[in-house]
Every structure is written in C-alpha cells, then in structure tokens.
Design an enzyme around this catalytic site. Structure first.
Site, mmCIF file in Angstrom:
data_model
loop_
_atom_site.group_PDB
_atom_site.id
_atom_site.type_symbol
_atom_site.label_atom_id
_atom_site.label_comp_id
_atom_site.label_asym_id
_atom_site.label_seq_id
_atom_site.Cartn_x
_atom_site.Cartn_y
_atom_site.Cartn_z
ATOM 1 C CD GLU A 156 -3.129 -0.910 2.151
ATOM 2 O OE1 GLU A 156 -3.114 0.058 2.933
ATOM 3 O OE2 GLU A 156 -4.090 -1.706 2.077
ATOM 4 C CD GLU B 36 -3.836 -5.873 4.016
ATOM 5 O OE1 GLU B 36 -4.717 -5.097 4.422
ATOM 6 O OE2 GLU B 36 -2.620 -5.644 4.106
HETATM 7 C C1 NOJ Z 1 -4.360 -2.175 5.232
HETATM 8 C C2 NOJ Z 1 -3.005 -2.511 5.795
HETATM 9 O O1 NOJ Z 1 -2.157 -3.118 4.877
HETATM 10 C C3 NOJ Z 1 -3.065 -3.285 7.095
HETATM 11 O O2 NOJ Z 1 -1.849 -3.083 7.730
HETATM 12 C C4 NOJ Z 1 -4.260 -2.809 7.897
HETATM 13 O O3 NOJ Z 1 -4.265 -3.314 9.190
HETATM 14 C C5 NOJ Z 1 -5.519 -3.239 7.163
HETATM 15 N N1 NOJ Z 1 -5.497 -2.729 5.814
HETATM 16 C C6 NOJ Z 1 -6.815 -2.823 7.854
HETATM 17 O O4 NOJ Z 1 -6.941 -1.457 7.923
#
Ligand code: NOJ
Length: 456
Positions: free
Chosen positions: A166, A359
């Site tokens: 990200e 994710e």
């Molecule tokens: C994005 C991130 O990569 C992760 O670290 C985070 O905990 C989750 N999404 C949830 O917000």
C-alpha cells in the site's frame, strides 16, 4: 444446493504484518522503527496503545502456525521487519533477526504452508526517517540493499515476494499527512510515492539477478472502485479524477511505466510538482511484475456540485453514509459489487494480470462470545459475499490465483491501536489467549471443500 468451487491450486491464506503482530520491539538487537517512535509518542495512537507486545507472535509463532494448520491454510502472507535485519536501515546485519525469519519460514514449510513475503509493510528503520524517509533517494538505495539480502538469503525457500504494501497509504496519507514528522507535506508525500516506485523496480531487477530467481514478484496496492453518486457528465469527470488519485497514480507506473497525465498536471498546478526523470520510467518499463496484489475492503462514491469542485479531492469523495447502502459497525461500506467491478476493470485495463487478493476483511468489536466461540456473523456474511464476487470475477476471466484474509489474528491497527478487531482468531491481549471466531470455522471448512454452499 448451489455450491461454488474455486480453481485447483487456489491459494487460501491469511495476511499479517510484522509491526502489527510480532511485539518484541527491542529484543535481540532489533533497531527502532518509525512505528516504535510514533506509538511511544503520547497522543498519537488511540488509547496510547503500542505494538511493544501486541500478539507476541515473535515468541508464539509456532503456536500460531498450528492455528494456520487447523484453518487448512496453504499460504500465509507476512512481512519482514527491516529494522530487525538492519537495525540502522543499512550496514550491519543482525543475525538474530535473520534467524527469526529462518525459523518462521522453515516452520511454515514443514507445515505445508507457503510463505508469501512482503518486504515492506510500513516499519521503516527510524534511522532512515531521520534522513528524510522516502523523499530521500538514499533510502531507495538502502531498501534495494535490504531486498537483495532478503532474496539471496531466503530465496531458496520463499517463492512469492511482494516489494511494498500500500504505497498510497504510507507515502501520501501517513508521511504526507505528517504522522511521523508532525508537519503536513502532501507534495513530499507524492514525491515519496514516485521514489517508492523506483525502489520497487530496482528490487524487481535485483530479484531477477538473485541466486534463486525462480519465484514470482509483485507489489500490493490498495485499490477502490470509484462510482459517481449521480449520473452526469460532471460526475463522471469527477469519478475519473478520483480514480486517478486513488488508483491510476499507482497502477500506471507499475504496468505502463508512465504516470497518468491528468494527475501529473494536477500535482504540477497544485504543488509545482517536479518532472519525473525519464530514467525512472524506463526502469519501471524494463522491470515488469509477475502479479498484482490487491487490498480491497470497500468502494468510493464521488459527487461534484460545480465544475470548480473537480480538483478538490476531499470535497469530491463522499465520506457520509449513503441511504440504502450497508455499513460495518466500524463504518466501512460493505461493497462486494465494487470488488467485482474493480477486478474486472483491472483485468481489462491492465492486460489481464495475475492477481492475488492480498487483503480483504472486516472490522468489528467481536465481544459476543458464546460457548467459547466469537459469534461474528457479520464478518462471515461479509466474507461470503466478497468470495462470491471474487468467484464471479474468475468466471468473467479475471486471473485471480489466491485470497488472503486480513487478518489471522486481531492485532495492532495502526493509529486505531487495539480499538478494532480484524482477526479470524480473537486475541485476548491481557492473557495472549487465542479464541476462534465463527468466521474462522467457516473459512476452515471452505478451504477443505475449496468452495462453499451459496444457499446456507
Ligand atoms: C491495510 C493494511 O495493509 C493493514 O496493515 C491494515 O491493518 C488493514 N489494511 C486494515 O486497515
């Protein structure tokens, strides 16, 4: 009963990140990271929470791998803490840190779980923040050295690599938003995002030249499908712009070796943004990825009232709830159709890349425990609908090869600390007890059948 089945060899995993689960923040000669610094600064994190101990995974990884095994996972995505390996970001290597990931990787493999490694999930060595973080190209060089060491040391066992997690969040939102410095500097955040792309391309190149280049390498982007709230030409223009800011700015350099003109012009007008060096673009073109990792949780709605709104990002993106739409208790919209539309659009616009969902998941308080199991029906329903959307995407030709739920365990959710939970497994942060949730049982059964019944 209507059952949907996923392709054979589909990867079913969960995802985590080093700072969010490991704890042991200053053990075995680990260096300090920017998140150690932030979480130790009063007032920065909700309730003053820190990742000092979090899930204590550093000491409990064997037990956690047994949970993964019970879940039937065939893959596990985790990240390496750069300051555990290079405490100062570069120079001396910390053997103890290297050993921890050797043990973790070996333990996963001996339990038939494929390690999928993210090199950078936000925990920059503090020493590199002090020289200007990703705005400084010396940090790019340090990252490439770190990446080379990772490939050469673990590449005999790790066959799937993710360069960054990200970039939009850790460059523009966090760095640009002043989380680490206290000063808001969006221009710097966007410059950092272009430097990260250079670091990414150089790491891909280093991987191809490493001792064991026989795996695959990609990057994980957070992407969101953008919809106009009202259908009009002004609103489609607004959606295209927000799509550019949220998605194309990150996708185009990776897939096409160029930055989207409209966004580049916007940044030039707004911040006197510098030209992108030709060499950067060539580097990106010469070093394509093998797969794209997508993190997706929700979708985005856009509305413009007048033409002057067209370049006002925060005015265009609607954050208030929309009637008739569904939201989690945490406030994120449940938007499986946006997930489907996103997958199909990436497939079409970027020449059918191999995709992993690196994710996707659902946040809640998860305080309803009955008979020793957390009753998280909302999460289960969310996942069911997102899996169905993913399956629809595959039927449409999307080359989706795996799915990693965020997250294995409840963990440290950055600025929100421990106030919300994303895990399939609940963690009691006082006792470190792991408690199964209903969604975890459902996921375990789904993996066993490589699919699930739609009507249940
Ligand atoms: C994005 C991130 O990569 C992760 O670290 C985070 O905990 C989750 N999404 C949830 O917000």
């Amino acid at each position: 009963m209507k059952k949907i089945t996923f392709p054979i060899d589909f990867l079913w995993g969960t995802a985590t990140a080093s700072y969010q689960i490991e704890g042991a923040w200053n053990e075995d000669l680990k260096g300090e990271s920017i998140w150690d610094m932030v979480s130790h600064t009063p007032g920065k994190i909700r309730n003053g929470d820190t990742g000092d101990i979090t899930c204590d995974h550093y000491h409990r990884y064997k037990e956690d791998i047994q949970i993964m095994r019970q879940l039937n996972l065939n893959a596990y995505r985790f990240s390496i803490s750069w300051p555990r390996i290079f405490p100062l970001g570069k120079g001396n290597i910390n053997k103890k840190g290297v050993e921890f990931y050797d043990n973790l990787i070996n333990e996963l493999i001996s339990n038939d779980i494929e390690p999928v490694v993210t090199l950078y999930h936000w925990d920059l060595p503090l020493a590199l923040q002090e020289i200007g973080s990703w705005e400084n190209r010396e940090v790019v060089d340090a990252y490439v050295e770190y990446a080379k060491f990772m490939f050469d040391h673990y590449g005999d066992r790790v066959k799937k690599w993710i360069t960054f997690n990200e970039p939009a969040v850790f460059t523009v939102s966090f760095y640009g938003g002043g989380v680490f410095t206290g000063n808001r500097d969006l221009r710097g955040g966007y410059i950092a995002s272009t430097n990260v792309n250079v670091a990414h391309a150089k790491a891909v190149k280093a991987y191809r030249n490493s001792k064991n280049p026989d795996g695959v390498i990609g990057i994980t982007l957070n992407l969101t499908h953008v919809y106009p709230k009202i259908k009009s030409s002004l609103n489609s223009e607004a959606s295209y712009f927000i799509d550019g800011i949220s998605n194309r700015w990150y996708l185009d350099p990776i897939f096409k070796g160029e930055y989207p003109e409209d966004i580049l012009n916007f940044l030039k007008t707004k911040f006197n943004f510098p030209d992108i060096p030709q060499g950067d673009l060539e580097l990106l073109k010469e070093n394509p990825i093998d797969f794209l990792g997508i993190n997706n949780y929700s979708c985005t709605w856009v509305a413009a009232e007048k033409p002057e709104d067209l370049t006002r990002v925060s005015k265009l993106i609607k954050t208030e709830r929309i009637e008739g739409r569904e939201y989690s208790k945490y406030g994120w919209e449940v938007c499986p159709e946006g997930f489907y539309d996103l997958l199909v659009r990436i497939d079409k616009d970027y020449d059918h890349p191999v995709i992993y969902i690196t994710e996707n998941g659902y946040a809640d308080k998860d305080d309803n425990i009955e008979n020793g199991i957390v009753q998280d029906d909302d999460r289960l329903n969310y996942l069911r609908r997102y899996f169905k959307a993913a399956h629809d995407g595959i039927k449409e030709g999307v080359k989706l090869k795996g799915y990693f739920i965020w997250s294995l365990l409840d963990n440290f959710e950055w600025l929100q600390g421990y106030s919300i939970r994303f895990g399939l497994i609940r963690v009691n942060f006082e006792t470190q007890e792991r408690i199964w949730k209903k969604s975890a049982q459902w996921y375990r059964d789904l993996i066993a059948q490589n699919g699930f019944d739609l009507d249940l």
